[in-house]
Scaffold this motif. Structure first.
Motif, PDB file in Angstrom:
ATOM      1  N   LYS A  60     -14.735  -0.716  15.249  1.00 31.34           N
ATOM      2  CA  LYS A  60     -13.896  -1.435  16.210  1.00 31.34           C
ATOM      3  C   LYS A  60     -12.905  -2.305  15.456  1.00 31.34           C
ATOM      4  N   GLN A  61     -11.648  -2.201  15.839  1.00 34.92           N
ATOM      5  CA  GLN A  61     -10.576  -2.958  15.213  1.00 34.92           C
ATOM      6  C   GLN A  61     -10.352  -4.279  15.930  1.00 34.92           C
ATOM      7  N   THR A  62     -10.107  -5.325  15.146  1.00 34.45           N
ATOM      8  CA  THR A  62      -9.738  -6.609  15.721  1.00 34.45           C
ATOM      9  C   THR A  62      -8.255  -6.547  16.084  1.00 34.45           C
ATOM     10  N   ASP A  63      -7.796  -7.504  16.851  1.00 36.72           N
ATOM     11  CA  ASP A  63      -6.377  -7.571  17.193  1.00 36.72           C
ATOM     12  C   ASP A  63      -5.529  -7.671  15.927  1.00 36.72           C
ATOM     13  N   ALA A  64      -5.997  -8.461  14.963  1.00 37.98           N
ATOM     14  CA  ALA A  64      -5.257  -8.631  13.714  1.00 37.98           C
ATOM     15  C   ALA A  64      -5.161  -7.307  12.961  1.00 37.98           C
ATOM     16  N   GLN A  65      -6.246  -6.539  12.919  1.00 36.19           N
ATOM     17  CA  GLN A  65      -6.226  -5.249  12.233  1.00 36.19           C
ATOM     18  C   GLN A  65      -5.277  -4.272  12.926  1.00 36.19           C
ATOM     19  N   GLU A  66      -5.215  -4.329  14.233  1.00 34.99           N
ATOM     20  CA  GLU A  66      -4.309  -3.448  14.972  1.00 34.99           C
ATOM     21  C   GLU A  66      -2.848  -3.801  14.719  1.00 34.99           C
ATOM     22  N   ASP A  67      -2.593  -5.046  14.303  1.00 35.80           N
ATOM     23  CA  ASP A  67      -1.227  -5.486  14.021  1.00 35.80           C
ATOM     24  C   ASP A  67      -0.799  -5.227  12.574  1.00 35.80           C
ATOM     25  N   GLU A  68      -1.700  -4.746  11.745  1.00 38.11           N
ATOM     26  CA  GLU A  68      -1.388  -4.499  10.341  1.00 38.11           C
ATOM     27  C   GLU A  68      -0.409  -3.342  10.196  1.00 38.11           C
ATOM     28  N   ARG A  69       0.487  -3.476   9.225  1.00 38.22           N
ATOM     29  CA  ARG A  69       1.476  -2.443   8.923  1.00 38.22           C
ATOM     30  C   ARG A  69       1.571  -2.299   7.417  1.00 38.22           C
ATOM     31  N   ILE A  70       1.823  -1.084   6.962  1.00 34.66           N
ATOM     32  CA  ILE A  70       2.092  -0.847   5.553  1.00 34.66           C
ATOM     33  C   ILE A  70       3.374  -0.036   5.457  1.00 34.66           C
ATOM     34  N   THR A  71       4.248  -0.478   4.582  1.00 31.79           N
ATOM     35  CA  THR A  71       5.511   0.211   4.363  1.00 31.79           C
ATOM     36  C   THR A  71       5.502   0.772   2.948  1.00 31.79           C
ATOM     37  N   PHE A  72       5.727   2.078   2.842  1.00 34.15           N
ATOM     38  CA  PHE A  72       5.873   2.723   1.545  1.00 34.15           C
ATOM     39  C   PHE A  72       7.359   2.958   1.310  1.00 34.15           C
ATOM     40  N   PHE A  73       7.820   2.623   0.129  1.00 31.39           N
ATOM     41  CA  PHE A  73       9.221   2.782  -0.238  1.00 31.39           C
ATOM     42  C   PHE A  73       9.368   3.926  -1.244  1.00 31.39           C
ATOM     43  N   ALA A  74      10.518   4.556  -1.255  1.00 36.19           N
ATOM     44  CA  ALA A  74      10.787   5.679  -2.151  1.00 36.19           C
ATOM     45  C   ALA A  74      10.720   5.276  -3.622  1.00 36.19           C
ATOM     46  N   ASN A  75      10.883   4.010  -3.929  1.00 39.80           N
ATOM     47  CA  ASN A  75      10.890   3.545  -5.319  1.00 39.80           C
ATOM     48  C   ASN A  75       9.493   3.259  -5.879  1.00 39.80           C
ATOM     49  N   GLY A  76       8.428   3.629  -5.143  1.00 37.75           N
ATOM     50  CA  GLY A  76       7.066   3.422  -5.633  1.00 37.75           C
ATOM     51  C   GLY A  76       6.467   2.070  -5.292  1.00 37.75           C
ATOM     52  N   THR A  86       1.019 -11.255   3.599  1.00 36.01           N
ATOM     53  CA  THR A  86       1.695 -10.058   3.116  1.00 36.01           C
ATOM     54  C   THR A  86       1.259  -9.772   1.688  1.00 36.01           C
ATOM     55  N   VAL A  87       1.114  -8.498   1.386  1.00 38.57           N
ATOM     56  CA  VAL A  87       0.769  -8.065   0.032  1.00 38.57           C
ATOM     57  C   VAL A  87       1.805  -7.041  -0.406  1.00 38.57           C
ATOM     58  N   ASN A  88       2.358  -7.244  -1.575  1.00 37.69           N
ATOM     59  CA  ASN A  88       3.295  -6.301  -2.165  1.00 37.69           C
ATOM     60  C   ASN A  88       2.634  -5.664  -3.374  1.00 37.69           C
ATOM     61  N   GLY A  89       3.080  -4.479  -3.733  1.00 40.88           N
ATOM     62  CA  GLY A  89       2.531  -3.835  -4.909  1.00 40.88           C
ATOM     63  C   GLY A  89       3.220  -2.523  -5.196  1.00 40.88           C
ATOM     64  N   LYS A  90       2.615  -1.765  -6.129  1.00 43.84           N
ATOM     65  CA  LYS A  90       3.137  -0.464  -6.518  1.00 43.84           C
ATOM     66  C   LYS A  90       2.107   0.602  -6.176  1.00 43.84           C
ATOM     67  N   TYR A  91       2.601   1.808  -5.923  1.00 44.48           N
ATOM     68  CA  TYR A  91       1.697   2.920  -5.660  1.00 44.48           C
ATOM     69  C   TYR A  91       2.123   4.124  -6.488  1.00 44.48           C
ATOM     70  N   ALA A  92       1.157   5.004  -6.712  1.00 44.15           N
ATOM     71  CA  ALA A  92       1.422   6.277  -7.379  1.00 44.15           C
ATOM     72  C   ALA A  92       0.700   7.355  -6.585  1.00 44.15           C
ATOM     73  N   PHE A  93       1.441   8.370  -6.157  1.00 46.16           N
ATOM     74  CA  PHE A  93       0.880   9.468  -5.373  1.00 46.16           C
ATOM     75  C   PHE A  93       0.748  10.683  -6.282  1.00 46.16           C
ATOM     76  N   ASP A  94      -0.451  11.263  -6.327  1.00 44.96           N
ATOM     77  CA  ASP A  94      -0.704  12.471  -7.115  1.00 44.96           C
ATOM     78  C   ASP A  94      -0.892  13.629  -6.141  1.00 44.96           C
ATOM     79  N   GLN A  95       0.144  14.439  -5.978  1.00 50.60           N
ATOM     80  CA  GLN A  95       0.124  15.558  -5.032  1.00 50.60           C
ATOM     81  C   GLN A  95      -0.986  16.550  -5.373  1.00 50.60           C
ATOM     82  N   THR A  96      -1.143  16.873  -6.636  1.00 50.73           N
ATOM     83  CA  THR A  96      -2.132  17.868  -7.048  1.00 50.73           C
ATOM     84  C   THR A  96      -3.553  17.392  -6.781  1.00 50.73           C
ATOM     85  N   ALA A  97      -3.849  16.153  -7.156  1.00 51.12           N
ATOM     86  CA  ALA A  97      -5.194  15.599  -6.962  1.00 51.12           C
ATOM     87  C   ALA A  97      -5.416  15.071  -5.549  1.00 51.12           C
ATOM     88  N   LYS A  98      -4.336  14.967  -4.772  1.00 49.45           N
ATOM     89  CA  LYS A  98      -4.382  14.415  -3.415  1.00 49.45           C
ATOM     90  C   LYS A  98      -4.981  13.009  -3.412  1.00 49.45           C
TER      91      LYS A  98
END
Length: 138
Positions: A60-76, A86-98
């Motif tokens: 069950k999600q709280t109201d706060a959890q339902e309001d959460e959003r994550i934005t992924f940018f093309a620059n990683g 708010t939390v900012n950071g970097k991501y790396a997507f591995d298509q082969t390893a999924k």
């Protein structure tokens, strides 16, 4: 330390929601398309749909959890916005390893999740413990 704990808890909740959402989407389940589905042309906002525990039970999600959003940018880069902050950071997507590895700004450790589903409008992430987070495009 408290901020990192909140950040990790938020990330885990968001990822769990992503995984749940994608798994319940019928024909799109298990489909992992290219990384551009994650961020669209420049960026894409994802909102929480649902979350599943490692046992597969709906969380069950709280109201706060339902309001959460994550934005992924093309620059990683990513941005997670919640009523608690708010939390900012970097991501790396591995298509082969999924997998996607997310490293919050200033954190010594990163978090890696299995990408169960990634389409234009659905994203499901699974933690190493088996919890899923299902997201949908906002």
């Amino acid at each position: 330390m408290k901020t990192q704990s909140i950040t990790l808890r938020y990330l885990a909740s968001l990822l769990m929601l992503l995984a749940i959402f994608t798994t319940s989407c019928g024909s799109k389940e298990g489909k992992v398309e290219g990384v551009n589905m994650l961020y669209g042309k420049d960026s894409k906002v994802w909102k929480t749909d649902k979350e599943l525990s490692s046992a597969g039970d709906k969380v069950k999600q709280t109201d706060a959890q339902e309001d959460e959003r994550i934005t992924f940018f093309a620059n990683g880069q990513y941005n997670m916005a919640a009523p608690t902050g708010t939390v900012n950071g970097k991501y790396a997507f591995d298509q082969t390893a999924k997998t996607i590895t997310m490293t919050p700004e200033g954190a010594a450790e990163s978090n890696t999740f299995s990408v169960v589903t990634l389409t234009d409008d659905k994203l499901t992430l699974k933690s190493a413990a088996g919890a899923e987070l299902r997201l949908e495009k906002e």
